[in-house]
Design a protein around this motif. Structure first.
Motif, PDB file in Angstrom:
ATOM      1  N   ALA A  31       4.243  -4.503  13.914  1.00 40.59           N
ATOM      2  CA  ALA A  31       5.619  -4.685  14.383  1.00 40.59           C
ATOM      3  C   ALA A  31       6.351  -5.737  13.559  1.00 40.59           C
ATOM      4  O   ALA A  31       7.523  -5.560  13.194  1.00 40.59           O
ATOM      5  N   ASP A  32       5.678  -6.852  13.262  1.00 43.37           N
ATOM      6  CA  ASP A  32       6.300  -7.893  12.437  1.00 43.37           C
ATOM      7  C   ASP A  32       6.674  -7.353  11.059  1.00 43.37           C
ATOM      8  O   ASP A  32       7.737  -7.669  10.520  1.00 43.37           O
ATOM      9  N   ALA A  33       5.780  -6.549  10.469  1.00 46.76           N
ATOM     10  CA  ALA A  33       6.043  -5.990   9.151  1.00 46.76           C
ATOM     11  C   ALA A  33       7.242  -5.053   9.166  1.00 46.76           C
ATOM     12  O   ALA A  33       8.054  -5.035   8.241  1.00 46.76           O
ATOM     13  N   VAL A  34       7.367  -4.264  10.233  1.00 43.54           N
ATOM     14  CA  VAL A  34       8.524  -3.371  10.366  1.00 43.54           C
ATOM     15  C   VAL A  34       9.810  -4.190  10.408  1.00 43.54           C
ATOM     16  O   VAL A  34      10.810  -3.846   9.763  1.00 43.54           O
ATOM     17  N   LEU A 165       5.462   1.861   6.869  1.00 42.64           N
ATOM     18  CA  LEU A 165       5.859   2.255   8.221  1.00 42.64           C
ATOM     19  C   LEU A 165       7.273   1.787   8.517  1.00 42.64           C
ATOM     20  O   LEU A 165       8.098   2.532   9.058  1.00 42.64           O
ATOM     21  N   GLY A 166       7.560   0.543   8.128  1.00 44.39           N
ATOM     22  CA  GLY A 166       8.904   0.022   8.327  1.00 44.39           C
ATOM     23  C   GLY A 166       9.943   0.802   7.549  1.00 44.39           C
ATOM     24  O   GLY A 166      11.023   1.117   8.058  1.00 44.39           O
ATOM     25  N   GLY A 167       9.613   1.125   6.300  1.00 43.60           N
ATOM     26  CA  GLY A 167      10.550   1.888   5.488  1.00 43.60           C
ATOM     27  C   GLY A 167      10.849   3.251   6.066  1.00 43.60           C
ATOM     28  O   GLY A 167      12.012   3.680   6.138  1.00 43.60           O
ATOM     29  N   THR A 181       9.382  -0.709  17.731  1.00 41.54           N
ATOM     30  CA  THR A 181       8.870  -2.074  17.573  1.00 41.54           C
ATOM     31  C   THR A 181       8.848  -2.803  18.909  1.00 41.54           C
ATOM     32  O   THR A 181       7.882  -3.509  19.236  1.00 41.54           O
ATOM     33  N   GLY A 182       9.898  -2.630  19.702  1.00 40.20           N
ATOM     34  CA  GLY A 182       9.925  -3.257  21.019  1.00 40.20           C
ATOM     35  C   GLY A 182       8.793  -2.776  21.905  1.00 40.20           C
ATOM     36  O   GLY A 182       8.159  -3.570  22.618  1.00 40.20           O
ATOM     37  N   LEU A 183       8.496  -1.482  21.877  1.00 46.12           N
ATOM     38  CA  LEU A 183       7.397  -0.941  22.675  1.00 46.12           C
ATOM     39  C   LEU A 183       6.044  -1.501  22.225  1.00 46.12           C
ATOM     40  O   LEU A 183       5.158  -1.759  23.047  1.00 46.12           O
ATOM     41  N   VAL A 184       5.886  -1.683  20.930  1.00 43.46           N
ATOM     42  CA  VAL A 184       4.637  -2.259  20.416  1.00 43.46           C
ATOM     43  C   VAL A 184       4.472  -3.692  20.914  1.00 43.46           C
ATOM     44  O   VAL A 184       3.375  -4.109  21.309  1.00 43.46           O
ATOM     45  N   TYR A 185       5.551  -4.470  20.930  1.00 41.02           N
ATOM     46  CA  TYR A 185       5.469  -5.832  21.447  1.00 41.02           C
ATOM     47  C   TYR A 185       5.119  -5.833  22.943  1.00 41.02           C
ATOM     48  O   TYR A 185       4.378  -6.703  23.417  1.00 41.02           O
ATOM     49  N   VAL A 186       5.649  -4.864  23.689  1.00 38.87           N
ATOM     50  CA  VAL A 186       5.306  -4.751  25.108  1.00 38.87           C
ATOM     51  C   VAL A 186       3.812  -4.489  25.271  1.00 38.87           C
ATOM     52  O   VAL A 186       3.135  -5.112  26.115  1.00 38.87           O
ATOM     53  N   LEU A 187       3.274  -3.578  24.459  1.00 43.64           N
ATOM     54  CA  LEU A 187       1.841  -3.276  24.526  1.00 43.64           C
ATOM     55  C   LEU A 187       1.010  -4.500  24.166  1.00 43.64           C
ATOM     56  O   LEU A 187      -0.048  -4.753  24.772  1.00 43.64           O
ATOM     57  N   GLY A 188       1.481  -5.288  23.201  1.00 42.13           N
ATOM     58  CA  GLY A 188       0.774  -6.514  22.844  1.00 42.13           C
ATOM     59  C   GLY A 188       0.701  -7.487  24.008  1.00 42.13           C
ATOM     60  O   GLY A 188      -0.340  -8.114  24.252  1.00 42.13           O
ATOM     61  N   ALA A 189       1.795  -7.618  24.757  1.00 40.80           N
ATOM     62  CA  ALA A 189       1.799  -8.501  25.926  1.00 40.80           C
ATOM     63  C   ALA A 189       0.825  -8.012  26.990  1.00 40.80           C
ATOM     64  O   ALA A 189       0.127  -8.807  27.637  1.00 40.80           O
ATOM     65  N   GLY A 265      10.126   1.587   1.226  1.00 39.41           N
ATOM     66  CA  GLY A 265       8.880   1.415   1.967  1.00 39.41           C
ATOM     67  C   GLY A 265       7.665   1.674   1.099  1.00 39.41           C
ATOM     68  O   GLY A 265       6.665   0.951   1.184  1.00 39.41           O
ATOM     69  N   LEU A 266       7.724   2.683   0.231  1.00 34.42           N
ATOM     70  CA  LEU A 266       6.616   2.961  -0.677  1.00 34.42           C
ATOM     71  C   LEU A 266       6.433   1.834  -1.688  1.00 34.42           C
ATOM     72  O   LEU A 266       5.308   1.488  -2.064  1.00 34.42           O
ATOM     73  N   LEU A 267       7.537   1.259  -2.137  1.00 34.88           N
ATOM     74  CA  LEU A 267       7.452   0.119  -3.044  1.00 34.88           C
ATOM     75  C   LEU A 267       6.713  -1.039  -2.389  1.00 34.88           C
ATOM     76  O   LEU A 267       5.846  -1.685  -3.004  1.00 34.88           O
ATOM     77  N   MET A 268       7.014  -1.296  -1.127  1.00 35.81           N
ATOM     78  CA  MET A 268       6.346  -2.373  -0.417  1.00 35.81           C
ATOM     79  C   MET A 268       4.877  -2.048  -0.162  1.00 35.81           C
ATOM     80  O   MET A 268       4.041  -2.950  -0.056  1.00 35.81           O
ATOM     81  N   THR A 269       4.537  -0.752  -0.085  1.00 35.17           N
ATOM     82  CA  THR A 269       3.144  -0.362   0.077  1.00 35.17           C
ATOM     83  C   THR A 269       2.311  -0.811  -1.120  1.00 35.17           C
ATOM     84  O   THR A 269       1.199  -1.320  -0.975  1.00 35.17           O
ATOM     85  N   ALA A 270       2.852  -0.623  -2.314  1.00 37.59           N
ATOM     86  CA  ALA A 270       2.137  -1.037  -3.518  1.00 37.59           C
ATOM     87  C   ALA A 270       1.904  -2.543  -3.528  1.00 37.59           C
ATOM     88  O   ALA A 270       0.827  -3.026  -3.901  1.00 37.59           O
TER      89      ALA A 270
END
Length: 353
Positions: A31-34, A165-167, A181-189, A265-270
């Protein structure tokens, strides 16, 4: 005859805590990376100024410079799980506010800046607390293993997996990216609520002034030569990475490269793949720093907002090539001191201490 004194029974933390912490690390770092992709790209839609876009990265990392010392003391005094849950709630609230503005077409740079800073503070709280909660959540024999796994998942998800994923999420729509991203943070809590154990500091722990405790923590790091040198080297390298990350979105999307958001996003993958390879190559150093996670992050990441600001100003005034070149040269200059300081003997001495 008096009965013998009762012997305290120490109950080992359940094994599920280990997997909860690893799962929490995976989810929150994805989520942070996104958000590290989404927020600058959202800013690019509002402005083509490298300095204004770089300000997003500055504000996301500024808390490591301005709040990390005091948050470190806070982690030593308060319940670590509660602090982590509080960080997740802050992230969820930030996603909700930003999502509403995107859906209503009222998103603005000042709002993005506020959200970026709020997410930065939440990250400092969550990561510092997570580093301190391992001894309470995991049996002592598993400390080293869990720390190594958590660190590996952090690099893997925050860089290699999270960037593309973010891209792709942003390419599908900012509303989708923010909502997911918000749902992922909810699951983390929710995962944090499943942790079993006692995560508050010991009742008999001495309480001193914040300034004294901060000074003690920095003095301990400074008196360990290898850790001190590594923290300083990491500070410069992290600063260079932050500088590149601050200006890459506007350079790649609205600048000379003219990439689409999914191509970005692919650039950041590399770039993330390089981080994973580096983690595997420097395993002994990484394990050593893992024991002093909070202190090494504090020193190592404190320079990141300053470097991001400098990169934005350089790109705005003298161009992208100069900005990229300056920080590439700085990073290259670190190779010699690294090879001289990080030796097998130095690692052994610091490990024993």
């Amino acid at each position: 005859m008096s009965s013998p004194p009762a012997t305290a029974v120490v109950v080992a933390p359940p094994r599920r805590n280990e997997w909860i912490l690893i799962a929490f690390t995976i989810l929150t770092n994805l989520a942070d990376a996104v958000m590290k992709i989404a927020l600058p790209l959202l800013a690019v839609r509002l402005t083509d100024s490298p300095a204004l876009v770089a300000a997003v990265a500055v504000l996301m990392t500024l808390p490591w410079l301005t709040t990390a010392l005091h948050i470190g003391v806070l982690v030593d005094r308060w319940n670590r799980r509660n602090l982590m849950i509080g960080a997740e709630v802050t992230r969820i609230a930030a996603m909700a506010v930003l999502l509403v503005t995107v859906l209503t077409g009222t998103a603005s740079l000042p709002l993005i800046y506020v959200v970026a800073f709020g997410l930065g503070v939440a990250e400092v709280i969550a990561l510092t607390s997570a580093a301190s909660i391992v001894p309470s959540a995991v049996p002592r024999a598993r400390w080293q293993t869990v720390t190594a796994r958590v660190t590996a998942m952090e690099y893997l998800c925050n860089g290699f997996l999270g960037a593309p994923l973010g891209g792709f999420l942003v390419a599908a729509g900012f509303a989708l990216a923010l909502g997911a991203t918000g749902l992922v943070y909810v699951l983390g809590a929710v995962l944090l609520l499943l942790l079993a154990g006692q995560f508050a500091p010991g009742a008999g722990q001495e309480r001193r002034s914040v300034g004294v405790e901060i000074t003690d923590g920095l003095r301990f790091l400074w008196r360990t030569p290898l850790l001190r040198t590594m923290a300083l080297l990491i500070a410069v390298m992290a600063g260079c990475w932050s500088a590149w990350l601050a200006i890459i979105p506007v350079y790649a999307v609205s600048g000379p490269l003219a990439l689409s958001e999914s191509q970005f996003g692919l650039l950041m993958t590399a770039m993330g793949a390089g981080g994973v390879v580096g983690t595997l190559l420097v395993g002994p150093v990484n394990r050593l720093l893992g024991r002093f996670n909070a202190a090494s992050r504090l020193v190592g990441w404190g320079l990141t907002p300053v470097a991001a600001l400098i990169a934005g100003v350089l790109a705005q005034t003298v161009g992208y090539r100069v900005a990229f070149g300056v920080f590439a040269a700085v990073c290259l200059c670190l190779v010699v001191p690294y090879l001289k300081v990080v030796t097998g003997a130095a690692l052994t001495i610091a490990d024993q201490r």
